[in-house]
Design an enzyme around this catalytic site. Structure first.
Site, PDB file in Angstrom:
ATOM      1  N   ARG A 213       0.834  -1.206   0.000  1.00  0.00           N
ATOM      2  CA  ARG A 213       0.000   0.000   0.000  1.00  0.00           C
ATOM      3  C   ARG A 213       0.864   1.250   0.000  1.00  0.00           C
ATOM      4  O   ARG A 213       1.656   1.459   0.915  1.00  0.00           O
ATOM      5  CB  ARG A 213      -0.928  -0.018   1.209  1.00  0.00           C
ATOM      6  CG  ARG A 213      -1.788  -1.269   1.177  1.00  0.00           C
ATOM      7  CD  ARG A 213      -2.999  -1.191   2.039  1.00  0.00           C
ATOM      8  NE  ARG A 213      -3.786  -2.416   1.854  1.00  0.00           N
ATOM      9  CZ  ARG A 213      -4.915  -2.677   2.464  1.00  0.00           C
ATOM     10  NH1 ARG A 213      -5.417  -1.805   3.300  1.00  0.00           N
ATOM     11  NH2 ARG A 213      -5.561  -3.802   2.228  1.00  0.00           N
ATOM     12  N   GLU A 215       0.494   4.080   0.900  1.00  0.00           N
ATOM     13  CA  GLU A 215      -0.065   5.126   1.761  1.00  0.00           C
ATOM     14  C   GLU A 215       1.037   6.100   2.128  1.00  0.00           C
ATOM     15  O   GLU A 215       2.132   5.695   2.474  1.00  0.00           O
ATOM     16  CB  GLU A 215      -0.654   4.489   3.034  1.00  0.00           C
ATOM     17  CG  GLU A 215      -1.947   3.744   2.763  1.00  0.00           C
ATOM     18  CD  GLU A 215      -2.253   2.659   3.808  1.00  0.00           C
ATOM     19  OE1 GLU A 215      -1.349   2.305   4.585  1.00  0.00           O
ATOM     20  OE2 GLU A 215      -3.389   2.177   3.801  1.00  0.00           O
ATOM     21  N   ARG A 221       1.512   2.677  13.185  1.00  0.00           N
ATOM     22  CA  ARG A 221       0.660   1.506  12.949  1.00  0.00           C
ATOM     23  C   ARG A 221       0.466   1.164  11.469  1.00  0.00           C
ATOM     24  O   ARG A 221      -0.363   0.322  11.130  1.00  0.00           O
ATOM     25  CB  ARG A 221      -0.700   1.703  13.624  1.00  0.00           C
ATOM     26  CG  ARG A 221      -1.357   3.040  13.249  1.00  0.00           C
ATOM     27  CD  ARG A 221      -2.805   3.063  13.645  1.00  0.00           C
ATOM     28  NE  ARG A 221      -3.005   3.112  15.095  1.00  0.00           N
ATOM     29  CZ  ARG A 221      -4.202   3.030  15.669  1.00  0.00           C
ATOM     30  NH1 ARG A 221      -5.281   2.863  14.926  1.00  0.00           N
ATOM     31  NH2 ARG A 221      -4.330   3.114  16.966  1.00  0.00           N
ATOM     32  N   HIS A 222       1.191   1.864  10.580  1.00  0.00           N
ATOM     33  CA  HIS A 222       1.089   1.577   9.154  1.00  0.00           C
ATOM     34  C   HIS A 222       2.427   1.157   8.571  1.00  0.00           C
ATOM     35  O   HIS A 222       3.456   1.750   8.881  1.00  0.00           O
ATOM     36  CB  HIS A 222       0.606   2.811   8.375  1.00  0.00           C
ATOM     37  CG  HIS A 222      -0.845   3.108   8.595  1.00  0.00           C
ATOM     38  ND1 HIS A 222      -1.268   3.973   9.575  1.00  0.00           N
ATOM     39  CD2 HIS A 222      -1.954   2.651   7.972  1.00  0.00           C
ATOM     40  CE1 HIS A 222      -2.595   4.030   9.548  1.00  0.00           C
ATOM     41  NE2 HIS A 222      -3.035   3.238   8.583  1.00  0.00           N
ATOM     42  N   GLU A 352      -7.751  -1.270  15.090  1.00  0.00           N
ATOM     43  CA  GLU A 352      -8.288  -2.268  14.162  1.00  0.00           C
ATOM     44  C   GLU A 352      -7.188  -3.259  13.793  1.00  0.00           C
ATOM     45  O   GLU A 352      -6.131  -2.858  13.316  1.00  0.00           O
ATOM     46  CB  GLU A 352      -8.790  -1.556  12.897  1.00  0.00           C
ATOM     47  CG  GLU A 352      -9.299  -2.499  11.843  1.00  0.00           C
ATOM     48  CD  GLU A 352      -9.329  -1.855  10.454  1.00  0.00           C
ATOM     49  OE1 GLU A 352      -9.712  -0.679  10.328  1.00  0.00           O
ATOM     50  OE2 GLU A 352      -8.939  -2.548   9.491  1.00  0.00           O
ATOM     51  N   SER A 355     -10.420  -6.692   9.376  1.00  0.00           N
ATOM     52  CA  SER A 355     -11.736  -6.258   8.921  1.00  0.00           C
ATOM     53  C   SER A 355     -12.242  -7.249   7.898  1.00  0.00           C
ATOM     54  O   SER A 355     -11.470  -7.941   7.227  1.00  0.00           O
ATOM     55  CB  SER A 355     -11.689  -4.831   8.383  1.00  0.00           C
ATOM     56  OG  SER A 355     -11.121  -4.807   7.114  1.00  0.00           O
ATOM     57  N   ARG A 403      -0.238  -5.996  13.093  1.00  0.00           N
ATOM     58  CA  ARG A 403      -1.146  -5.279  14.003  1.00  0.00           C
ATOM     59  C   ARG A 403      -1.483  -6.136  15.226  1.00  0.00           C
ATOM     60  O   ARG A 403      -1.495  -5.661  16.362  1.00  0.00           O
ATOM     61  CB  ARG A 403      -2.441  -4.915  13.266  1.00  0.00           C
ATOM     62  CG  ARG A 403      -2.287  -3.818  12.227  1.00  0.00           C
ATOM     63  CD  ARG A 403      -2.617  -2.473  12.824  1.00  0.00           C
ATOM     64  NE  ARG A 403      -2.490  -1.407  11.857  1.00  0.00           N
ATOM     65  CZ  ARG A 403      -3.526  -0.789  11.283  1.00  0.00           C
ATOM     66  NH1 ARG A 403      -4.765  -1.140  11.592  1.00  0.00           N
ATOM     67  NH2 ARG A 403      -3.325   0.177  10.428  1.00  0.00           N
TER      68      ARG A 403
END
Ligand code: AMO
Length: 429
Positions: A213, A215, A221-222, A352, A355, A403
């Site tokens: 990703r 991002e 946390r990423h 989270e 999901s 995570r």
């Protein structure tokens, strides 16, 4: 053979017997006529006690080794209450396998705090430290037992492509690659493929998946490259069936980690209780009510880090689900239920970690939903085709491995949980 036994294998039967150990020279204490060398191998440590007058050449060679050199030593085991672990090795033969350069870029046993970047730059040494290694031994157990649980429940392990022609989770957060002159992307998740596999009759699949990703944000946390346990299961009647797999898998793995990793948990100073089943389910609407008492939060807003933390303060559990999200907050493939999506997040200590959802399995409904969202369905031709010729109801989840570990072990930075983290700044080592 360079090694006959690991340090930890030595027991009463070994007294007076000859063995061969191999590993790293962690420490040398030379008292002149006698020297104590601590040898570290994967399983533990062993003291080698060298006496100068018994073998002056071997003694000289041993005491002059730089720390962290790699050796193999043949010798006699001797019981000695006074030394670490109650055993020492009286060396007879020494093989120097690799001499470490000096100075070391960072120490292994030194108590001085090294900054995280230095640790990551020298990860191969950082991983020699017991606390760092403990994280990865627990990671190993988590994956081993979570997948053992899934196999026991009839899930088949699959491996789907990591280079694709279209993005699965939408957005611009994809890494573009040049595929023989054509544009291609690294997958954001196995989402499209695991759903296509539901049209095959496999019924239940899982994958240890790589997420790529692009991002932009740089948070604790990423990661830009992370790993997940992805599952997909067919012939479900609702998302609750998927949630039960998520919570039971979590409990199974936690219980096994408690059984098998007590040494590592102790090293990391972590105490864990097995959570009770089922985990509480909190509806998004209830979350809104809780949050609105304290902050400005509108129905339909996404839950960010601040909202998740605030919610965690109002819930008495470490692990809980949030479900019945507004349809607009969830991806196109989530099954609608009026203005809600049949989707859920699994939260662990206010973050989270997974999901999932029941998916749309009806072709027309899926195309309608994608059009509503303004997606170009031509980019999804192969995916959509799988819905046209017999697709059972199905659902699944993506469960972030880093995570989960970060929360289980109370670690402040997600980068602690992956060997060689990839983030905005880090492409090496
Ligand atoms: P989602 O995007 O929520 O869902 O990802 C699922 C889980 O993967 C982890 N995760 C990450 N971990 C670290 N760094 C990141 N950048 C990152 N992105 C995601 C999180 C998250 O909960 N296809 C759906 C899953 C599904 O419905 O099956 C998906 O990818 O723990």
């Amino acid at each position: 053979m360079l090694r006959s036994h690991y340090s930890k294998e030595i027991n009463e039967e070994f007294h007076g017997k000859e063995i061969k150990v191999a590993g790293w020279v962690e420490d040398i204490r030379n008292l002149g006529g006698i020297a104590f060398i601590i040898l570290r191998d994967r399983e533990g440590k062993l003291q080698i006690t060298a006496i100068k007058k018994e073998n002056p050449d071997l003694f000289k060679k041993l005491v002059s080794l730089p720390r962290e050199s790699v050796i193999a030593v043949e010798g006699i085991c001797q019981k000695n209450e006074k030394v670490m672990n109650g055993w020492e090795l009286l060396p007879k033969k020494l093989e120097v396998l690799s001499i470490a350069s000096t100075p070391l870029p960072m120490g292994v046993i030194d108590k001085v705090n090294v900054d995280f970047d230095t640790r990551l730059d020298n990860r191969f040494i950082d991983l020699r430290k017991e606390e760092t290694k403990a994280i990865f031994l627990i990671r190993h157990s988590f994956i081993k037992y979570a997948t053992e649980f899934l196999r026991n429940k009839g899930f088949i392990e699959v491996h789907t492509p990591k280079i694709t022609a279209s993005s699965s989770e939408g957005g611009t957060e994809v890494f573009k690659v040049d595929y023989f002159g054509k544009d291609a992307y690294l997958v954001q998740s196995p989402q499209l493929y695991k759903q296509m596999l539901m049209a095959t009759g496999f019924d239940r699949v899982f994958e240890i998946a790589w997420y790529f990703r692009a991002e932009e944000h740089d948070t604790s946390r990423h990661l830009n490259e992370s790993t997940a346990i992805d599952i997909e299961m067919a012939f479900i009647s609702d998302e609750e069936e998927v949630m039960r797999i998520a919570e039971e898998m979590t409990n199974y793995a936690i219980q096994k980690i408690l059984d098998e990793n007590s040494k590592e948990l102790e090293k990391l100073n972590v105490e864990i209780d097995t959570p009770s089943l089922p985990y509480p389910r909190i509806k998004y609407d209830e979350v809104v009510e809780i949050l609105q008492k304290e902050i400005d939060f509108k129905w339909g807003d996404d839950l960010g880090t601040d909202e998740e933390n605030l919610l965690a303060k109002h819930v008495d559990y470490e692990l809980y689900f949030i479900k019945d999200f507004p349809l607009e907050t969830k991806p196109f493939y989530a099954m609608p239920n009026g203005k809600y999506a049949r989707a859920f997040d699994l939260e662990y200590k206010g973050m989270e970690i997974a999901s999932g959802a029941q998916r749309i399995h009806d072709y027309d409904m899926l195309v309608k939903r994608m059009n509503e969202l303004g997606m170009n369905i031509n980019n999804f031709e192969d995916y959509l085709k799988a819905f046209k010729y017999g697709m059972p109801p199905h659902g699944g989840f993506g469960y972030g491995i880093e995570r989960f570990l970060m929360r289980l072990l109370n670690l402040k930075n997600i980068r602690e949980c992956i060997l060689f983290p990839r983030d905005r700044k880090r492409l090496r080592p």
